[in-house]
Design a protein around this motif. Sequence first.
Motif, PDB file in Angstrom:
ATOM      1  N   THR A  17       0.835  -1.195   0.000  1.00 51.16           N
ATOM      2  CA  THR A  17       0.000   0.000   0.000  1.00 51.16           C
ATOM      3  C   THR A  17       0.865   1.239   0.000  1.00 51.16           C
ATOM      4  OG1 THR A  17      -0.133  -0.070   2.405  1.00 51.16           O
ATOM      5  CG2 THR A  17      -1.923  -1.129   1.162  1.00 51.16           C
ATOM      6  N   GLU A  18       2.160   1.077   0.259  1.00 46.86           N
ATOM      7  CA  GLU A  18       3.103   2.183   0.198  1.00 46.86           C
ATOM      8  C   GLU A  18       4.484   1.605  -0.047  1.00 46.86           C
ATOM      9  OE1 GLU A  18       4.955   5.607   3.043  1.00 46.86           O
ATOM     10  OE2 GLU A  18       2.908   4.994   3.424  1.00 46.86           O
ATOM     11  N   ARG A  19       5.280   2.330  -0.804  1.00 47.04           N
ATOM     12  CA  ARG A  19       6.650   1.889  -1.051  1.00 47.04           C
ATOM     13  C   ARG A  19       7.550   3.108  -0.988  1.00 47.04           C
ATOM     14  NH1 ARG A  19       9.787  -2.174  -3.316  1.00 47.04           N
ATOM     15  NH2 ARG A  19      11.589  -1.377  -4.444  1.00 47.04           N
ATOM     16  N   ARG A  20       8.428   3.138  -0.023  1.00 45.09           N
ATOM     17  CA  ARG A  20       9.402   4.216   0.147  1.00 45.09           C
ATOM     18  C   ARG A  20       8.769   5.597   0.025  1.00 45.09           C
ATOM     19  NH1 ARG A  20      14.939   3.898  -1.311  1.00 45.09           N
ATOM     20  NH2 ARG A  20      14.438   5.089  -3.167  1.00 45.09           N
ATOM     21  N   GLY A  21       7.645   5.793   0.701  1.00 48.50           N
ATOM     22  CA  GLY A  21       6.993   7.094   0.721  1.00 48.50           C
ATOM     23  C   GLY A  21       6.027   7.351  -0.423  1.00 48.50           C
ATOM     24  N   ILE A  22       5.936   6.429  -1.361  1.00 47.44           N
ATOM     25  CA  ILE A  22       4.986   6.581  -2.474  1.00 47.44           C
ATOM     26  C   ILE A  22       3.692   5.901  -2.051  1.00 47.44           C
ATOM     27  CG2 ILE A  22       4.524   6.070  -4.901  1.00 47.44           C
ATOM     28  CD1 ILE A  22       7.592   5.728  -5.240  1.00 47.44           C
ATOM     29  N   PRO A  23       2.609   6.676  -1.892  1.00 46.13           N
ATOM     30  CA  PRO A  23       1.359   6.056  -1.436  1.00 46.13           C
ATOM     31  C   PRO A  23       0.760   5.149  -2.501  1.00 46.13           C
ATOM     32  CG  PRO A  23       0.992   8.358  -1.999  1.00 46.13           C
ATOM     33  CD  PRO A  23       2.471   8.109  -2.120  1.00 46.13           C
ATOM     34  N   GLY A  24       0.171   4.066  -2.039  1.00 42.64           N
ATOM     35  CA  GLY A  24      -0.481   3.134  -2.952  1.00 42.64           C
ATOM     36  C   GLY A  24      -1.816   3.695  -3.418  1.00 42.64           C
ATOM     37  N   ARG A  52      -3.613  13.488  -7.378  1.00 39.58           N
ATOM     38  CA  ARG A  52      -2.752  12.349  -7.020  1.00 39.58           C
ATOM     39  C   ARG A  52      -1.969  11.874  -8.244  1.00 39.58           C
ATOM     40  NH1 ARG A  52      -2.701   8.568  -2.813  1.00 39.58           N
ATOM     41  NH2 ARG A  52      -3.028  10.469  -1.603  1.00 39.58           N
ATOM     42  N   TYR A  56       2.066  11.600  -8.713  1.00 45.70           N
ATOM     43  CA  TYR A  56       2.767  10.412  -9.198  1.00 45.70           C
ATOM     44  C   TYR A  56       3.689  10.769 -10.365  1.00 45.70           C
ATOM     45  CZ  TYR A  56      -0.197   7.172  -6.490  1.00 45.70           C
ATOM     46  OH  TYR A  56      -0.834   6.474  -5.491  1.00 45.70           O
ATOM     47  N   ASP A 157      11.030   0.821  -7.670  1.00 45.37           N
ATOM     48  CA  ASP A 157      10.179   1.969  -7.327  1.00 45.37           C
ATOM     49  C   ASP A 157       9.422   2.476  -8.550  1.00 45.37           C
ATOM     50  OD1 ASP A 157      11.030   1.864  -4.713  1.00 45.37           O
ATOM     51  OD2 ASP A 157      12.361   3.612  -4.851  1.00 45.37           O
ATOM     52  N   GLN A 164       0.772   2.250  -9.819  1.00 42.99           N
ATOM     53  CA  GLN A 164      -0.123   3.171  -9.126  1.00 42.99           C
ATOM     54  C   GLN A 164      -0.748   4.168 -10.111  1.00 42.99           C
ATOM     55  OE1 GLN A 164      -0.623   1.930  -6.072  1.00 42.99           O
ATOM     56  NE2 GLN A 164       1.014   0.641  -6.877  1.00 42.99           N
TER      57      GLN A 164
END
Length: 194
Positions: A17-24, A52, A56, A157, A164
């Motif tokens: 749902t999140e990867r290194r501060g990137i919201p899912g 959003r 991205y 990433d 996303q």
Amino acid sequence: MASSSSSSSVAASPGLTERRGIPGAQFVEDVQTYLTQSGLDVNSALAFLQERLQQYKLVEMKLLAQQRDLQAKIPDIVKCLDVVATLQAKKGTGEGLITDFEVSEGIYSRARIGDTDSVCLWLGANVMLEYSCEEAATLLQKNLDNAKASLEVLVADLQFLRDQVTITQVTIARIYNWDVHQRRIRQVAAAKDT
């Protein structure tokens, strides 16, 4: 696809749902439920998702710039490692190494390098340090390994980010199509009343 607006609930994207501060991004299975639970009308939901999507895209541009920098840095590190290995191989043989080096952009000079026990490496920020050949090789190999590992993380990433973006674009299309469908239903109902 746009007409299914009943019995399903809002589902988060499976996996991360999140990867290194990137919201899912959230995949919207049922638009009506999503709008009700989020307390948004169609225009507000679309505006939020468009914002959003722009976020991205901005993160993607930054990650792509980092990827380009790393892809340019790795061959330079490999070239430096090769030079250090060549100097180590020539060490103690008594024969010098003749090489061309860049004095400034587009201007080269030829030099003969005798036996040497050390090399100077640019560390960045206008800092150069002298290292023994063994230390330089170790440092360069460590930098190469770190750069390759960072590149792998960046690629992962970017893949996550592209997923996303796709989910967000699909969600925008689903909400828009649901809204068009609801307007048509209201128009048909209004036409029957008159």
